[in-house]
Write an enzyme that holds these catalytic residues in place. Structure first.
Site, PDB file in Angstrom:
ATOM      1  N   GLU A 194       0.851  -1.168   0.118  1.00 31.96           N
ATOM      2  CA  GLU A 194      -0.009  -0.063  -0.011  1.00 31.96           C
ATOM      3  C   GLU A 194       0.885   1.307   0.101  1.00 31.96           C
ATOM      4  O   GLU A 194       0.637   2.213  -0.942  1.00 31.96           O
ATOM      5  CB  GLU A 194      -1.043   0.038   1.236  1.00 31.96           C
ATOM      6  CG  GLU A 194      -1.467   1.109   1.591  1.00 31.96           C
ATOM      7  CD  GLU A 194      -2.289   0.929   2.902  1.00 31.96           C
ATOM      8  OE1 GLU A 194      -1.618   1.481   3.855  1.00 31.96           O
ATOM      9  OE2 GLU A 194      -3.239   0.287   3.150  1.00 31.96           O
TER      10      GLU A 194
ATOM     11  N   ASP B 188      -5.154  -3.199  -2.958  1.00 30.78           N
ATOM     12  CA  ASP B 188      -4.827  -1.907  -3.048  1.00 30.78           C
ATOM     13  C   ASP B 188      -3.496  -1.392  -3.479  1.00 30.78           C
ATOM     14  O   ASP B 188      -3.461  -0.464  -4.258  1.00 30.78           O
ATOM     15  CB  ASP B 188      -5.197  -1.210  -1.598  1.00 30.78           C
ATOM     16  CG  ASP B 188      -4.425  -1.843  -0.498  1.00 30.78           C
ATOM     17  OD1 ASP B 188      -3.642  -2.916  -0.560  1.00 30.78           O
ATOM     18  OD2 ASP B 188      -4.597  -1.383   0.782  1.00 30.78           O
TER      19      ASP B 188
END
Length: 387
Positions: free
Chosen positions: A75, A136
């Protein structure tokens, strides 16, 4: 604009290249002052969290996450690529840092799909906690590469297209077109999704880059999910849960506790707090009325619930708006400022949020909040753009 030559930026920071739709708010005051505040926040973020020489390689950089399970997580690397691509023209080292983070990403492929990123590394830059991916991170990595291709030319777009294809093959459910949690989440996990993996602007960019109508289908499926969750599970607040279950049944619902991370998996918690940023950014950059309506519902609830005082924003809410998380964090406040861009009655609320964010420099112990805050401030100041 053409791609920059020799590291020059095709879309330099501060040029406000992407006009937002009519009616979109912006902070009151001089835009140049807002640009300087964001630049100051960026320089502090970079000093706090960008590390060099990872794994003993002088040219390898990574974004350090003292508040995560491991020092380097996917991330954060995705955030770093997006941020440094957008800051080109203000930071002469932007491309060097971008390339260094990309070198780290490419040195750690997922065991399941080598075009995706193994999600976690230790302080020495070694894979830990499994070598599979986190959706993500991969979405932001692919998007950051598309930004870099627009900014600097070179091989970035080709690398981006390979990663976009890998996301399609390994991280989007083939039936629902919703995001999986990673390239590992099949079988019993097929009906579970994370709302903070709904990044409409990224899917819109993937469609533009590839010409593949698959991404239109994914965009429609994901915004339909957001609308259904707000309508049936948070009609008074618009708040979204961290995780969703039963997506295969056509009747998705907020997750019960302990589905993946903890007792608040079905609440507006530390994942879903990003949702107003992603939805508000898509309304501003992509002009999608569905994203705008979803962001506006959250914004209107937030300014009423807090009485317009940013310091009353909590760090966690049940979907009915009951607050359970104490304290102030930019991770919750900054995305609400992005959502406020869509809310025509929210100028005072936006200005209060903006002033509060400008007065909150990065906490060296809180990489997650600092990354969310900086990217939100880039959108609010109109320094974000589509690749």
């Amino acid at each position: 604009m053409t791609a920059g030559e020799g590291g020059a930026a095709a879309v330099p920071y501060g040029c406000h290249a992407h006009p937002y739709p009519p009616g979109t708010l912006r902070p009151s005051g001089d835009p140049a002052v807002a640009d300087r505040r964001v630049l100051d926040h960026y320089l502090r973020w970079k000093a706090c969290f960008v590390r060099r020489g990872i794994g003993g390689e002088e040219g390898r950089y990574a974004v350090y996450t003292p508040d995560a399970a491991h020092p380097y997580v996917a991330e954060a690397q995705g955030y770093g690529l997006v941020i440094t691509a957008l800051m080109a023209g203000a930071d002469p080292e932007a491309r060097t840092v971008f390339d260094g983070i990309l070198r780290h990403v490419r040195a750690h492929p997922s065991v399941n799909d080598p075009e995706l990123h193994a999600a976690q590394q230790d302080g020495e830059g070694r894979d830990v906690g499994g070598t599979d991916s986190a959706t993500d991170g991969d979405l932001d990595i692919a998007y950051g590469l598309l930004l870099a291709g627009r900014q600097w030319g070179g091989d970035y777009t080709g690398l981006a297209l390979r990663r976009v294809h890998a996301v399609k093959e390994s991280e989007v459910h083939p039936a629902t077109r919703l995001m999986k949690l990673g390239d590992w989440s099949s079988g019993d996990w097929d009906g579970v999704s994370r709302t903070s993996d709904v990044m409409p602007g990224h899917l819109r960019a993937f469609r533009a880059a590839t010409g593949d109508p698959f991404w239109d289908e994914a965009l429609d499926a994901q915004l339909t999910l957001i609308g259904a969750l707000q309508r049936y599970h948070a009609p008074d607040t618009g708040l979204l849960p961290d995780f969703v279950v039963d997506t295969l049944t056509g009747r998705p619902r907020p997750a019960p506790s302990q589905v993946l991370e903890g007792p608040h998996d079905g609440d507006y918690h530390w994942n879903a707090c990003r949702d107003p940023w992603r939805l508000g950014a898509d309304a501003a950059l992509g002009g999608d009325p569905r994203s705008g309506e979803a962001a506006r519902r959250i914004s209107r609830w937030a300014r009423t619930a807090t009485g317009g005082d940013p310091d009353r924003i909590g760090c966690g809410y049940h979907l009915d708006g009951t607050r359970y998380g104490e304290g102030f964090s930019p991770a919750f406040a900054a995305p609400l400022a992005v959502a406020a861009l869509t809310d025509e009655g929210a100028q005072g609320w936006l200005d209060a949020l903006w002033d509060r964010l400008c007065a909150a420099p990065p906490d060296p112990a809180r990489a997650y909040a600092a990354g969310v805050q900086l990217q939100s401030m880039l959108v609010i100041s109109q320094n974000a753009w589509e690749p």
